[in-house]
Structure formats: C-alpha cells, structure tokens
Design an enzyme around this catalytic site. Structure first.
Site, PDB file in Angstrom:
ATOM      1  N   GLU A  40       0.843  -1.225   0.000  1.00 19.00           N
ATOM      2  CA  GLU A  40       0.000   0.000   0.000  1.00 19.00           C
ATOM      3  C   GLU A  40       0.860   1.250   0.000  1.00 19.00           C
ATOM      4  O   GLU A  40       0.463   2.276   0.542  1.00 19.00           O
ATOM      5  CB  GLU A  40      -0.929   0.036   1.209  1.00 19.00           C
ATOM      6  CG  GLU A  40      -2.005  -0.984   1.230  1.00 19.00           C
ATOM      7  CD  GLU A  40      -2.703  -1.101  -0.091  1.00 19.00           C
ATOM      8  OE1 GLU A  40      -2.817  -0.091  -0.809  1.00 19.00           O
ATOM      9  OE2 GLU A  40      -3.118  -2.217  -0.424  1.00 19.00           O
TER      10      GLU A  40
HETATM   11  C1  LIG Z   1       2.915  -9.919   1.028  1.00 16.76           C
HETATM   12  C2  LIG Z   1       2.629  -8.896  -0.020  1.00 16.76           C
HETATM   13  C3  LIG Z   1       1.322  -8.633  -0.373  1.00 16.76           C
HETATM   14  C4  LIG Z   1       1.046  -7.699  -1.372  1.00 16.76           C
HETATM   15  N1  LIG Z   1      -0.244  -7.520  -1.787  1.00 16.76           N
HETATM   16  C5  LIG Z   1      -0.470  -6.803  -2.918  1.00 16.76           C
HETATM   17  C6  LIG Z   1      -1.762  -6.760  -3.521  1.00 16.76           C
HETATM   18  O1  LIG Z   1      -2.726  -7.329  -3.003  1.00 16.76           O
HETATM   19  N2  LIG Z   1      -1.914  -6.095  -4.686  1.00 16.76           N
HETATM   20  C7  LIG Z   1      -0.874  -5.464  -5.291  1.00 16.76           C
HETATM   21  O2  LIG Z   1      -1.075  -4.880  -6.353  1.00 16.76           O
HETATM   22  N3  LIG Z   1       0.352  -5.460  -4.739  1.00 16.76           N
HETATM   23  C8  LIG Z   1       0.583  -6.105  -3.581  1.00 16.76           C
HETATM   24  N4  LIG Z   1       1.838  -6.132  -3.024  1.00 16.76           N
HETATM   25  C9  LIG Z   1       2.896  -5.367  -3.650  1.00 16.76           C
HETATM   26  C10 LIG Z   1       3.318  -4.156  -2.837  1.00 16.76           C
HETATM   27  O3  LIG Z   1       2.310  -3.188  -2.860  1.00 16.76           O
HETATM   28  C11 LIG Z   1       4.658  -3.666  -3.392  1.00 16.76           C
HETATM   29  O4  LIG Z   1       5.629  -4.628  -3.010  1.00 16.76           O
HETATM   30  C12 LIG Z   1       5.017  -2.285  -2.901  1.00 16.76           C
HETATM   31  O5  LIG Z   1       4.162  -1.334  -3.464  1.00 16.76           O
HETATM   32  C13 LIG Z   1       6.456  -1.896  -3.239  1.00 16.76           C
HETATM   33  O6  LIG Z   1       6.781  -2.180  -4.570  1.00 16.76           O
HETATM   34  P1  LIG Z   1       8.096  -3.046  -4.882  1.00 16.76           P
HETATM   35  O7  LIG Z   1       8.079  -4.238  -4.022  1.00 16.76           O
HETATM   36  O8  LIG Z   1       8.203  -3.260  -6.339  1.00 16.76           O
HETATM   37  O9  LIG Z   1       9.293  -2.131  -4.406  1.00 16.76           O
HETATM   38  P2  LIG Z   1       9.971  -0.952  -5.252  1.00 16.76           P
HETATM   39  O10 LIG Z   1       8.944  -0.059  -5.816  1.00 16.76           O
HETATM   40  O11 LIG Z   1      10.956  -1.564  -6.178  1.00 16.76           O
HETATM   41  O12 LIG Z   1      10.739  -0.179  -4.109  1.00 16.76           O
HETATM   42  C14 LIG Z   1      12.001  -0.620  -3.564  1.00 16.76           C
HETATM   43  C15 LIG Z   1      12.490   0.450  -2.589  1.00 16.76           C
HETATM   44  O13 LIG Z   1      12.703   1.677  -3.307  1.00 16.76           O
HETATM   45  C16 LIG Z   1      11.987   2.737  -2.693  1.00 16.76           C
HETATM   46  N5  LIG Z   1      11.530   3.672  -3.711  1.00 16.76           N
HETATM   47  C17 LIG Z   1      10.972   3.407  -4.907  1.00 16.76           C
HETATM   48  N6  LIG Z   1      10.692   4.547  -5.552  1.00 16.76           N
HETATM   49  C18 LIG Z   1      11.070   5.562  -4.744  1.00 16.76           C
HETATM   50  C19 LIG Z   1      11.034   6.976  -4.825  1.00 16.76           C
HETATM   51  N7  LIG Z   1      10.535   7.599  -5.873  1.00 16.76           N
HETATM   52  N8  LIG Z   1      11.510   7.694  -3.781  1.00 16.76           N
HETATM   53  C20 LIG Z   1      11.978   7.093  -2.675  1.00 16.76           C
HETATM   54  N9  LIG Z   1      12.041   5.761  -2.546  1.00 16.76           N
HETATM   55  C21 LIG Z   1      11.595   5.002  -3.564  1.00 16.76           C
HETATM   56  C22 LIG Z   1      10.838   2.069  -1.959  1.00 16.76           C
HETATM   57  O14 LIG Z   1      10.376   2.875  -0.880  1.00 16.76           O
HETATM   58  C23 LIG Z   1      11.486   0.783  -1.477  1.00 16.76           C
HETATM   59  O15 LIG Z   1      12.173   1.009  -0.273  1.00 16.76           O
HETATM   60  C24 LIG Z   1       2.116  -7.010  -1.988  1.00 16.76           C
HETATM   61  C25 LIG Z   1       3.436  -7.268  -1.593  1.00 16.76           C
HETATM   62  C26 LIG Z   1       3.705  -8.208  -0.637  1.00 16.76           C
HETATM   63  C27 LIG Z   1       5.148  -8.488  -0.291  1.00 16.76           C
END
Ligand SMILES: Cc1cc2nc3c(=O)[nH]c(=O)nc-3n(C[C@H](O)[C@H](O)[C@H](O)COP(=O)(O)OP(=O)(O)OC[C@H]3O[C@@H](n4cnc5c(N)ncnc54)[C@H](O)[C@@H]3O)c2cc1C
Length: 601
Positions: A441
């Site tokens: 989220e």
């Molecule tokens: C158990 C679980 C359940 C989930 N459930 C759902 C679901 O139901 N539906 C769904 O759609 N998704 C779901 N997700 C996905 C989740 O919402 C994402 O993992 C989350 O939004 C982060 O995206 P990412 O993992 O690709 O990390 P990334 O976007 O790759 O981020 C990696 C790091 O970089 C940082 N970062 C990225 N961009 C910036 C920026 N511009 N400025 C500063 N920092 C930045 C982030 O804060 C983070 O620390 C789930 C994930 C998990 C693990």
C-alpha cells in the site's frame, strides 16, 4: 500466540468519551440508526466472534500456510469455516448500502469491528479486507449494470475482491505496468499479463473472486496517464444470479514469505481473461485512488493491530516472569525473584507499546470519523474540510502507525527475552506478520513523498494548516488548565514549529527538488509524533476531567494520564532528532558518487 482479548473499554473510551461518536452519528444523515444500543451490541458480538472464532486461527495460519495445487489454493485449517460464520453473521455487510443488501451502518463502525478482526488474525482478516476496496471502487466508478452484477455478492461476502496493481518490474512506479487490455467487439476487454504479490488472489473461502486490475489499452499514452481499470472476475457472472464461465485468470504460484503465512500471496496469470472497463479509459489510476485510500487506512490499522497484540502478550508475561530483584529492593519477597514488570526498562517497553496502541487507536478512529463525514454529510463545506483533513492524515496514519506498530511488535519480543524469539509464544510471528505493513500500500518512503510533496507542499501548506488549526484551537481552549499545562505547552510549541519547519523545507525545495525526498521520511515521522501528541493531550484532558469529577474507574483514567505523561517525556523527544535530520539538507545523502558506495569491498 497471545490470546486476544478485545480492548472494549479502551475502544469505548476513544469512541464515546474522546471523539463523541454518539453525537457524531446523530448529526449525520444516514448514520442515525447507529444508536448507542445498536453500536454496543455490535461491538460486543464482534468482540466475541473475534476472540472465539478468529483469534485461534492466527497461529494455525502461520504454521500451516496456504497450499497451491492444480485445483487452486487451500487456506489453513479453519479459515474457510470461520469465513462461513463471518458471512452468516452478516459482518461483511455492516457498512454497505441497503440497496445492495447492506445494513447501511456508518463506515467507522465497520472500521472498529475490522480492528478487532485484524488484531485477532491479520492474515485471516485480509481476505474480507480486500473486498472492501473493490466495493468502494465499484461504488464510486462502476456503471449501474456493473454495480448490479457484482456489488450485492461482494456486500454479502459470497464473493471476495482483490486489487491487482503490482507486476515484477512495477511496484511503487505504476507508470511502468505492462498488462494489456484489448477491446473486443462485445464491449469487453481481453486482459493479458502477469500480476505478482496479489493478496487473497486465489483461495477456497468464497465461490468467486472479483479482481480489480490495472492494465493498458493498446493506444494508451506511456506512464501513469495511460492506465485503465478493469473488473476481471474468476467466474463471469452467469444468468439467474449464479456463476457463469470460468475466466482465464489463474494462480501461477504462491509466494513464500516472511509472515502472514495464512494469507495467499499469488502470482496471477491473465491469459486472455475477459475484463470490463471501470471508469473512463486512461483514468484508471484516478479511479484506483478510491481503492488505495481505503486500503491505506486498512493497512494503517494493521499497525495498530500488531501494537495491541504485542502489548497484550507482553503485559501478561511481564507480570508472571520472575527475574532478578527490583533495584530499590524486593517487590515480591515471598518469591525467588521479582516479576520483570518491576524493572524500569521493561516498563519503558510496555509503556511504549501501550502509548502506540492507544494513541494510534485515537488517530485511526479520528480518521474513521472523517470518512463518515465525507460519505454522509450534506454540508458541502463540512465535507470539503473533512476530505482535506483525511487526505492529509491518511499517509501519516499509513506510515506512522505501521512503523510504530512494527516497533511495538519488536518490543513485544524483547519483553519475552529469548522466549520471544521462540515460536511458542507467538511474539516472533507478530514481528514477522507486521513487517509487511511498512511495505505494501505504498512503502513508508512513498507515503512520505505523498505527504510532504503532494499533500503539504503542493497545497502551499494549506492541508497542513487544516490540521494545525485543529491543534491550535485545542491548545487555546485548554491553555489555562493547570493540570494540562505539561501537555499543552509543548504541544503548542511543536504545532508552531511544524509550520515553520515545513516552510524551511519548502524554501530549500525551491532550489533543489531532492530536498523533498531527503526530508520526507523524517518529516512524516515528525508529523506522526506531533499528531499522537495531540491525541494524547486530548485523552489526558478527558481523563483529568473524569478524575476531577470523581469516578469509580480511577485506575483506568489515572493510567491514561500516566501514559500521556510517558508519551510526552519519553517518546515525543524523538521529534528533536527527526527535526534536525529533516532540516540538515540533502547533501549528506546525495554527495556520494554512486560508484563510491561500495569502494570498501
Ligand atoms: C505480502 C505482499 C502482499 C502484497 N499484496 C499486494 C496486492 O494485493 N496487490 C498489489 O497490487 N500489490 C501487492 N503487493 C505489492 C506491494 O504493494 C509492493 O511490493 C510495494 O508497493 C512496493 O513495490 P516493490 O516491491 O516493487 O518495491 P519498489 O517499488 O521496487 O521499491 C524498492 C524500494 O525503493 C523505494 N523507492 C521506490 N521509488 C522511490 C522513490 N521515488 N523515492 C523514494 N524511494 C523510492 C521504496 O520505498 C522501497 O524502499 C504485496 C506485496 C507483498 C510483499
């Protein structure tokens, strides 16, 4: 796992004595049926259901996890049966429109029940929890036909919902998503792509799952301006109100993860699945914000749930566990050692958990009240004001409540010593389960950018002013109260400083946009601590009033005052560190060349 006991007394304190929920419901059209008797009966029944039916599933869910086979996903023992009871009890429909079979009660009441479900077992509560956002999106953006086809089934709990945003290459940056939606002659769309990490994406608890999916039309502009929103049901709605054809959306695998094992986190393959557009083409992200705001508050609540559970486990243990003597002499001379609750450091951890759990409950129920106003008020100005306050408070609630919830869960382990690290007591599960709340989220980093960049600076500070005005009025109204002086004076100082430090960051950001990113997380945590200081001061006001008037519950109100004092003396000073860090500028973060990060290796 610690037994969950619903903190009904504290829930009532926050709702009735602090936030005046009874008068709030009677002042809003559409909420007047939520009389004190109705609310009381629902909270008591909800508490029983959560303690007796849901809480026992928390440990089972962790141990068994979900299993995936060609037939689909099987949830842990008891999950399905508990869901059946949940549906039979009418719990999913509490706050939904009567037109779709709902009970038409206020959203804030459902949010209170959801807190109980979430604390009893977060992993279980995610299954119905995700339906909620799907329903809000359909309500706000669906056509009358779409509402007719899906809403009553979701409202009754017969079907559940999901939100499908994330893809392997696209998490925080939704502009990168690639799932395609190709228009078909019959007005539907053919959805192709793979979504990952989809919570409750496949399971055996309900007969159908309604996926709300972000995808791109063939001619869509690149980035976030080219995203559209679709309904993609597992089974297409059939004739005669039943299930139709099985759609081409399938679970490709389950993720193996750190916690929330009872909740199925799925890879979902859309292999030419039939989807239906919701809202205008290329405006999917705007529509999705409805979903995401609901989900953000839902995740904020997860932080509260883990803090509460950690506290409940730790307080019981701290009274029973005998280790060493109190520094000022034995407190249990008849026993071989004193209970660890006598030690100042154990008390520091217990009070931190208590201050976060009860303070975050006040923040969350305050946000819930705003949700009611936005949904029901007929007064445009009141509605706008509540909407602005909610927009401001939501990223704070999401990130601050989950970060402090995780901290509280960690203290829970620490109070148990080595026994906290052993699975038997469930304290380590609580840490593992809570960790995700700071990630999904929108991570803490992303929420912080939303708060400082989008909400505060882009509104030229107006959204911040909306809240600091509330705090200012409160301080003014109580400035001559001698008992509250220890709270009001520092709060008024911080409230003023909040505006001034925001101006400083805003000025720096005009020279260099990196300053926003550099300050954001410290700014959000600083803001969160001030928000909680406001709620703790207000709780102290209520408690002091009751004590002055004389009450049979002296212990309860004294503990409120003492926790407020602990918060101000031991937690609020954290704002000093965040202030210094957020005003220190971006250079210490940005000066180092990328290649130099790893020169020591
Ligand atoms: C158990 C679980 C359940 C989930 N459930 C759902 C679901 O139901 N539906 C769904 O759609 N998704 C779901 N997700 C996905 C989740 O919402 C994402 O993992 C989350 O939004 C982060 O995206 P990412 O993992 O690709 O990390 P990334 O976007 O790759 O981020 C990696 C790091 O970089 C940082 N970062 C990225 N961009 C910036 C920026 N511009 N400025 C500063 N920092 C930045 C982030 O804060 C983070 O620390 C789930 C994930 C998990 C693990």
């Amino acid at each position: 796992m610690p037994d969950y006991k619903t903190p009904l007394r504290d829930i009532r304190f926050v709702r009735d004595e602090l936030l005046g929920y009874a008068a709030h419901y009677q002042s809003l059209p559409g909420c007047t049926e939520a009389t004190s008797d109705v609310v009381s009966a629902i909270l008591e029944e909800g508490a029983k259901f959560c303690e007796n039916v849901i809480a026992p599933l928390n440990r089972i869910g962790d141990l068994e996890g979900c299993t995936w086979s060609a037939d689909g996903v099987t949830t842990p023992t008891g999950f399905k049966e508990a869901y059946r009871q949940y549906v039979e009890g009418g719990w999913p429909s509490l706050a939904h429109e009567t037109e779709y079979g709902g009970q038409g009660l206020p959203e804030s009441l459902a949010m209170t029940v959801n807190e109980m479900l979430a604390t009893a077992s977060w992993a279980w509560s995610m299954y119905p929890g995700l339906s909620h956002g799907a329903m809000s999106t359909l309500h706000a953006h669906g056509t009358p036909e779409q509402k007719a086809a899906y809403l009553s089934k979701l409202v009754s709990g017969q079907w559940t919902g999901t939100m499908c945003l994330t893809e392997a290459h696209c998490g925080s940056d939704l502009g990168l998503l690639r799932t395609k939606a190709v228009p078909q002659a019959d007005g539907s769309y053919r959805i192709e792509g793979t979504k990952i990490f989809i919570s409750a994406g496949e399971h055996d608890m309900a007969e159908n799952i309604v996926h709300i999916v972000l995808a791109r039309l063939p001619d869509a502009p690149a980035g976030t301006k080219g995203i559209s929103l679709f309904i993609v049901p597992k089974f297409l709605p059939g004739t005669d109100d039943g299930l139709g054809e099985r759609n081409a959306v399938n679970c490709g695998s389950l993720e193996h993860k750190m916690g929330i094992h009872g909740n199925a986190t799925c890879v979902l393959n859309f292999d030419g699945a039939t989807g239906f557009l919701i809202g205008p083409p290329n405006k999917g992200l705007n529509c999705m914000f409805t979903f995401m705001n609901v989900a953000r508050l839902g995740t904020a609540m997860q932080g509260l749930a883990h803090a509460e559970l950690a506290f409940q486990g730790a307080i019981r243990y701290a009274r029973e566990r005998l280790q060493m003597r109190s520094l000022s002499g034995p407190k249990a001379p008849d026993k071989p050692a004193d209970p660890i609750i006598v030690h100042p450091d154990v008390r520091r951890m217990l009070l931190t958990m208590k201050a976060f759990a009860e303070g975050n409950r006040a923040l969350f129920y305050y946000a819930a009240k705003l949700v009611d106003v936005v949904q029901h008020s007929q007064d445009e100005a009141q509605c706008e004001q509540a909407d602005s306050l909610l927009a401001f408070i939501t990223p704070i609630a999401k990130a601050f409540m989950t970060e402090t919830g995780f901290e509280a869960a960690n203290h829970g382990v620490q109070v148990f010593g080595g026994h906290g690290y052993i699975a038997e007591h469930g304290m380590e599960q609580n840490v593992r389960d809570s960790r995700i709340s700071c990630l999904y989220e929108g991570t803490t980093g992303i929420q912080s950018l939303d708060l400082l960049g989008r909400k505060v600076l882009m509104s030229q500070g107006e959204l911040l002013k909306g809240f600091t005005k509330v705090v200012h009025k409160f301080c003014q109204a109580n400035e001559s109260d001698a008992v509250l002086k220890e709270f009001i004076e520092p709060l008024a100082r911080l409230n003023k400083e909040w505006g001034e430090s925001t101006m400083k960051i805003g000025m720096a950001a005009m020279q260099d946009r990196e300053e926003v990113g550099a300050a954001a997380v410290d700014y959000l945590m600083y803001s969160g601590y001030i928000c909680l200081a406001y709620f703790w001061a207000d709780m102290a006001r209520v408690a002091a009033g009751k004590l002055a008037a004389g009450t049979a519950e002296e212990g309860f109100y004294k503990a409120k005052l003492q926790t407020a004092r602990f918060y101000y003396q031991r937690i609020l000073p954290r704002t000093r560190a965040h202030l210094e860090a957020m005003l220190s500028g971006a250079d210490s973060l940005m000066d180092m060349a990328e290649a130099d990060f790893s020169l020591g290796y």
